[in-house]
Motif scaffolding. Sequence first.
Motif, PDB file in Angstrom:
ATOM      1  N   UNK A   1       0.845  -1.174   0.000  1.00  0.00           N
ATOM      2  CA  UNK A   1       0.000   0.000   0.000  1.00  0.00           C
ATOM      3  C   UNK A   1       0.890   1.236   0.000  1.00  0.00           C
ATOM      4  N   UNK A   2       0.467   2.250  -0.687  1.00  0.00           N
ATOM      5  CA  UNK A   2       1.261   3.476  -0.816  1.00  0.00           C
ATOM      6  C   UNK A   2       1.411   4.189   0.526  1.00  0.00           C
ATOM      7  N   UNK A   3       2.545   4.818   0.735  1.00  0.00           N
ATOM      8  CA  UNK A   3       2.762   5.550   1.993  1.00  0.00           C
ATOM      9  C   UNK A   3       1.737   6.670   2.214  1.00  0.00           C
ATOM     10  N   UNK A   4       1.284   7.297   1.136  1.00  0.00           N
ATOM     11  CA  UNK A   4       0.303   8.375   1.296  1.00  0.00           C
ATOM     12  C   UNK A   4      -1.025   7.821   1.828  1.00  0.00           C
ATOM     13  N   UNK A   5      -1.400   6.639   1.381  1.00  0.00           N
ATOM     14  CA  UNK A   5      -2.633   6.014   1.870  1.00  0.00           C
ATOM     15  C   UNK A   5      -2.452   5.590   3.321  1.00  0.00           C
ATOM     16  N   UNK A  26      -8.424  -3.440   1.684  1.00  0.00           N
ATOM     17  CA  UNK A  26      -6.964  -3.378   1.635  1.00  0.00           C
ATOM     18  C   UNK A  26      -6.480  -3.745   0.236  1.00  0.00           C
ATOM     19  N   UNK A  27      -7.036  -4.829  -0.298  1.00  0.00           N
ATOM     20  CA  UNK A  27      -6.663  -5.248  -1.655  1.00  0.00           C
ATOM     21  C   UNK A  27      -7.074  -4.189  -2.679  1.00  0.00           C
ATOM     22  N   UNK A  28      -8.261  -3.651  -2.497  1.00  0.00           N
ATOM     23  CA  UNK A  28      -8.756  -2.656  -3.454  1.00  0.00           C
ATOM     24  C   UNK A  28      -7.872  -1.415  -3.472  1.00  0.00           C
ATOM     25  N   UNK A  29      -7.497  -0.933  -2.286  1.00  0.00           N
ATOM     26  CA  UNK A  29      -6.646   0.256  -2.227  1.00  0.00           C
ATOM     27  C   UNK A  29      -5.225  -0.029  -2.697  1.00  0.00           C
ATOM     28  N   UNK A  30      -4.758  -1.241  -2.507  1.00  0.00           N
ATOM     29  CA  UNK A  30      -3.419  -1.592  -2.976  1.00  0.00           C
ATOM     30  C   UNK A  30      -3.376  -1.620  -4.498  1.00  0.00           C
ATOM     31  N   UNK A  34      -6.652   5.265  -6.175  1.00  0.00           N
ATOM     32  CA  UNK A  34      -7.623   6.333  -6.385  1.00  0.00           C
ATOM     33  C   UNK A  34      -8.988   5.971  -5.794  1.00  0.00           C
ATOM     34  N   UNK A  35      -9.182   4.723  -5.389  1.00  0.00           N
ATOM     35  CA  UNK A  35     -10.439   4.303  -4.765  1.00  0.00           C
ATOM     36  C   UNK A  35     -10.551   4.803  -3.324  1.00  0.00           C
ATOM     37  N   UNK A  36      -9.552   5.530  -2.864  1.00  0.00           N
ATOM     38  CA  UNK A  36      -9.581   6.077  -1.505  1.00  0.00           C
ATOM     39  C   UNK A  36     -10.782   6.996  -1.306  1.00  0.00           C
ATOM     40  N   UNK A  37     -11.219   7.658  -2.374  1.00  0.00           N
ATOM     41  CA  UNK A  37     -12.380   8.552  -2.266  1.00  0.00           C
ATOM     42  C   UNK A  37     -13.663   7.781  -1.978  1.00  0.00           C
ATOM     43  N   UNK A  38     -13.691   6.481  -2.310  1.00  0.00           N
ATOM     44  CA  UNK A  38     -14.867   5.653  -2.038  1.00  0.00           C
ATOM     45  C   UNK A  38     -14.831   5.034  -0.642  1.00  0.00           C
TER      46      UNK A  38
END
Length: 83
Positions: A1-5, A26-30, A34-38
Motif C-alpha cells: 500500500x502506498x505511503x500516502x494512503x 486493503x486489496x482494493x486500495x493496494x 484512487x479508490x480512496x475517495x470511495x
Amino acid sequence: MRPSIQAYLDEHPDEKLFIRMNPEWYRRLSRSPWALRDLKPAADYFYGRTFSQKLDRFNQRAAMMSMLVSMAQAMTEQKQEEH
C-alpha cells in the motif's frame, strides 16, 4: 500500500479499523489507490453514519418514546379507574 494512503489511514483511525475488518478494501486500495475517495462513504455506511441510518435510528427512538408515554398514560388511567 502506498505511503500516502497509510498516512491517511493513520490520521483516520475509524477508516483504518474498517479496512482491518474488511480486508477486501486493503486489496482494493493496494491495486487502485484512487479508490480512496470511495472509502469514507463505505466506512460511514458500515458504522451507521449515513443520514438515512441516523434518521431511521431517530424514528425508532421516537416510536419507543411514544410507546412508553402511551404505556404510562394507560397505567395512570388504570390506577384512576381502580380508585
